[in-house]
Design an enzyme around this catalytic site. Structure first.
Site, PDB file in Angstrom:
ATOM      1  N   PRO A  32      -6.542  19.630 -21.132  1.00 29.00           N
ATOM      2  CA  PRO A  32      -7.168  18.752 -22.029  1.00 29.00           C
ATOM      3  C   PRO A  32      -6.295  17.845 -22.982  1.00 29.00           C
ATOM      4  CG  PRO A  32      -7.001  20.987 -22.930  1.00 29.00           C
ATOM      5  CD  PRO A  32      -6.964  21.088 -21.435  1.00 29.00           C
ATOM      6  N   ASN A  33      -6.298  16.958 -23.148  1.00 23.49           N
ATOM      7  CA  ASN A  33      -5.584  15.916 -24.183  1.00 23.49           C
ATOM      8  C   ASN A  33      -4.375  15.004 -23.196  1.00 23.49           C
ATOM      9  OD1 ASN A  33      -7.385  15.895 -26.482  1.00 23.49           O
ATOM     10  ND2 ASN A  33      -6.333  18.046 -26.802  1.00 23.49           N
ATOM     11  N   ARG A  40       0.683   8.624 -27.828  1.00 24.99           N
ATOM     12  CA  ARG A  40       0.913   9.127 -29.174  1.00 24.99           C
ATOM     13  C   ARG A  40       2.019  10.411 -28.636  1.00 24.99           C
ATOM     14  NH1 ARG A  40      -5.011   9.514 -29.857  1.00 24.99           N
ATOM     15  NH2 ARG A  40      -5.081   7.533 -29.629  1.00 24.99           N
ATOM     16  N   TYR A  45       5.814  14.515 -25.995  1.00 25.45           N
ATOM     17  CA  TYR A  45       5.494  14.731 -24.499  1.00 25.45           C
ATOM     18  C   TYR A  45       5.881  13.277 -23.734  1.00 25.45           C
ATOM     19  CZ  TYR A  45       2.481  18.143 -26.268  1.00 25.45           C
ATOM     20  OH  TYR A  45       1.936  19.131 -27.051  1.00 25.45           O
ATOM     21  N   ASN A  96      -1.038  22.173 -15.485  1.00 23.29           N
ATOM     22  CA  ASN A  96      -0.800  22.274 -16.890  1.00 23.29           C
ATOM     23  C   ASN A  96      -2.017  22.434 -17.523  1.00 23.29           C
ATOM     24  OD1 ASN A  96       0.050  21.703 -19.494  1.00 23.29           O
ATOM     25  ND2 ASN A  96       1.135  19.976 -19.037  1.00 23.29           N
ATOM     26  N   ALA A  99      -3.684  22.955 -23.863  1.00 25.08           N
ATOM     27  CA  ALA A  99      -3.918  24.177 -24.956  1.00 25.08           C
ATOM     28  C   ALA A  99      -4.584  25.450 -24.445  1.00 25.08           C
ATOM     29  CB  ALA A  99      -4.807  23.441 -25.985  1.00 25.08           C
ATOM     30  N   HIS A 102      -2.951  28.867 -23.788  1.00 23.94           N
ATOM     31  CA  HIS A 102      -2.786  29.835 -24.760  1.00 23.94           C
ATOM     32  C   HIS A 102      -3.999  30.471 -25.217  1.00 23.94           C
ATOM     33  CE1 HIS A 102       0.879  27.430 -24.993  1.00 23.94           C
ATOM     34  NE2 HIS A 102       0.283  26.344 -25.509  1.00 23.94           N
ATOM     35  N   ASP A 109      -8.347  34.096 -14.940  1.00 22.39           N
ATOM     36  CA  ASP A 109      -9.378  34.784 -13.881  1.00 22.39           C
ATOM     37  C   ASP A 109      -9.903  34.075 -12.657  1.00 22.39           C
ATOM     38  OD1 ASP A 109      -9.316  37.040 -15.704  1.00 22.39           O
ATOM     39  OD2 ASP A 109     -11.492  36.992 -16.449  1.00 22.39           O
ATOM     40  N   GLU A 120       2.628  26.950 -12.887  1.00 25.04           N
ATOM     41  CA  GLU A 120       2.375  26.392 -14.206  1.00 25.04           C
ATOM     42  C   GLU A 120       3.389  25.678 -14.754  1.00 25.04           C
ATOM     43  OE1 GLU A 120       2.064  29.810 -16.957  1.00 25.04           O
ATOM     44  OE2 GLU A 120       1.937  28.520 -18.648  1.00 25.04           O
ATOM     45  N   HIS A 122       4.712  22.775 -17.867  1.00 25.41           N
ATOM     46  CA  HIS A 122       4.454  22.135 -19.395  1.00 25.41           C
ATOM     47  C   HIS A 122       5.421  21.363 -19.493  1.00 25.41           C
ATOM     48  CE1 HIS A 122       1.609  25.143 -20.297  1.00 25.41           C
ATOM     49  NE2 HIS A 122       2.333  26.162 -19.869  1.00 25.41           N
ATOM     50  N   LEU A 123       5.145  20.096 -19.993  1.00 23.94           N
ATOM     51  CA  LEU A 123       6.161  19.011 -20.366  1.00 23.94           C
ATOM     52  C   LEU A 123       7.089  19.446 -21.321  1.00 23.94           C
ATOM     53  CD1 LEU A 123       3.286  16.391 -20.477  1.00 23.94           C
ATOM     54  CD2 LEU A 123       5.302  16.121 -18.857  1.00 23.94           C
ATOM     55  N   SER A 124       6.657  20.227 -22.350  1.00 25.78           N
ATOM     56  CA  SER A 124       7.427  20.277 -23.523  1.00 25.78           C
ATOM     57  C   SER A 124       7.791  22.189 -23.330  1.00 25.78           C
ATOM     58  CB  SER A 124       7.032  20.606 -25.018  1.00 25.78           C
ATOM     59  OG  SER A 124       5.519  21.206 -24.865  1.00 25.78           O
ATOM     60  N   ARG A 129       8.651  26.135 -29.005  1.00 24.46           N
ATOM     61  CA  ARG A 129       7.650  25.461 -30.146  1.00 24.46           C
ATOM     62  C   ARG A 129       6.962  26.655 -31.166  1.00 24.46           C
ATOM     63  NH1 ARG A 129       4.103  21.206 -27.431  1.00 24.46           N
ATOM     64  NH2 ARG A 129       3.720  20.677 -29.406  1.00 24.46           N
ATOM     65  N   ARG A 133       2.332  29.005 -29.143  1.00 20.92           N
ATOM     66  CA  ARG A 133       2.513  28.219 -27.720  1.00 20.92           C
ATOM     67  C   ARG A 133       3.347  29.393 -26.763  1.00 20.92           C
ATOM     68  NH1 ARG A 133       0.388  23.003 -28.376  1.00 20.92           N
ATOM     69  NH2 ARG A 133       0.751  22.383 -30.638  1.00 20.92           N
TER      70      ARG A 133
HETATM   71  O1  CA2 Z   1       4.027  20.902 -23.012  1.00 23.17           O
HETATM   72  C1  CA2 Z   1       3.003  21.004 -22.503  1.00 23.17           C
HETATM   73  O2  CA2 Z   1       2.887  20.441 -21.208  1.00 23.17           O
HETATM   74  C2  CA2 Z   1       1.852  21.469 -23.192  1.00 23.17           C
HETATM   75  O3  CA2 Z   1       0.840  21.980 -22.122  1.00 23.17           O
HETATM   76  C3  CA2 Z   1       0.974  20.360 -23.676  1.00 23.17           C
HETATM   77  C4  CA2 Z   1      -0.326  20.779 -24.528  1.00 23.17           C
HETATM   78  C5  CA2 Z   1      -0.013  21.770 -25.645  1.00 23.17           C
HETATM   79  O4  CA2 Z   1      -1.043  22.327 -25.999  1.00 23.17           O
HETATM   80  C6  CA2 Z   1       0.700  22.866 -25.215  1.00 23.17           C
HETATM   81  O5  CA2 Z   1       1.123  23.808 -25.670  1.00 23.17           O
HETATM   82  C7  CA2 Z   1       1.965  22.426 -24.090  1.00 23.17           C
HETATM   83  C8  CA2 Z   1      -0.982  19.446 -25.043  1.00 23.17           C
HETATM   84  C9  CA2 Z   1      -1.297  18.369 -24.367  1.00 23.17           C
HETATM   85  C10 CA2 Z   1      -1.790  17.261 -25.228  1.00 23.17           C
HETATM   86  O6  CA2 Z   1      -1.237  16.222 -24.721  1.00 23.17           O
HETATM   87  C11 CA2 Z   1      -1.026  14.969 -25.591  1.00 23.17           C
HETATM   88  C12 CA2 Z   1      -0.308  13.784 -25.200  1.00 23.17           C
HETATM   89  C13 CA2 Z   1      -0.224  12.799 -25.792  1.00 23.17           C
HETATM   90  C14 CA2 Z   1      -0.769  12.712 -27.116  1.00 23.17           C
HETATM   91  C15 CA2 Z   1      -1.460  13.724 -27.450  1.00 23.17           C
HETATM   92  C16 CA2 Z   1      -1.392  14.982 -26.817  1.00 23.17           C
END
Ligand code: CA2
Length: 188
Positions: A32-33, A40, A45, A96, A99, A102, A109, A120, A122-124, A129, A133
């Site tokens: 998601p997202n 943004r 990210y 990836n 959210a 977590h 499953d 798995e 993650h960008l960050s 953090r 997370r």
């Molecule tokens: O670091 C990552 O890749 C995450 O999976 C990104 C998730 C976050 O909930 C995880 O804790 C770590 C959030 C993805 C949301 O991506 C956005 C990208 C641009 C603007 C807003 C959100």
């Protein structure tokens, strides 16, 4: 047999020309997202869009002769369905879960149920953090986790999963004749 056709266990199977029947197949799932990438929160990210990220993954996949299927969803259920579907169509998964990392026992499953090697990403760096997370429901069923390297993490995941799958195919190929030799000698 025409190109794009193969005979396997008496069944004629088709594949797209340009694809090889023995090609590794990897499904890449963005949670998601992640469709908002580059629009943004660039300080966390980065500035690359999801399309640009997918293009970089596709380019590397071509170099590695891997067939990739890339998908993004904001829905937990859809991600679960795509993981389940992968069982018979793909050799491995890169995910990836965003959210859902977590929170989602359902995604964990599904990965455990299909039993496909899963990486798995993650960008960050989720471990640097907020506390919430730090926990990943997926990590325990993944062969590995890459976090904090931005888009490069997906490319490393692809190389790593490619190497893992290639090595496991090679092990299976060399293990098979030994089994039949044992059987032939009547040791089973
Ligand atoms: O670091 C990552 O890749 C995450 O999976 C990104 C998730 C976050 O909930 C995880 O804790 C770590 C959030 C993805 C949301 O991506 C956005 C990208 C641009 C603007 C807003 C959100």
């Amino acid at each position: 047999m025409p190109p794009g056709w193969t005979l396997s266990r008496g069944i004629v199977r088709t594949y797209s020309v340009g694809e090889h029947k023995d090609m590794l197949r990897i499904r890449v799932l963005h949670g998601p997202n992640l469709n908002l990438l580059g629009t943004r929160e660039q300080s966390i990210y980065g500035s690359l869009s999801l399309d640009a990220l997918d293009s970089a993954i596709t380019k590397l996949a071509k170099e590695l002769a891997v067939k990739v299927d890339l998908r993004q969803s904001n829905s937990e259920g859809e991600l679960v369905t795509w993981i389940q579907e992968a069982r018979t169509r793909y050799d491995g998964i890169i995910i990836n879960p965003a959210a859902y990392t977590h929170t989602s026992v359902a995604i964990r499953d599904a990965i455990a149920a299909v039993g496909l090697p899963t990486v798995e990403v993650h960008l960050s760096n989720i471990h640097q953090r907020e506390e919430f997370r730090h926990r990943s429901y997926v990590a325990g069923v993944a062969i590995g986790q890459i976090a904090g390297l931005g888009p490069t993490g997906y490319l490393l995941a692809l190389r790593g999963l490619h190497d893992h799958l290639t090595a496991s195919r090679r092990r299976k190929k060399t293990a098979a004749p030994a089994t039949s030799r044992r059987t032939a000698k009547g040791t089973r």
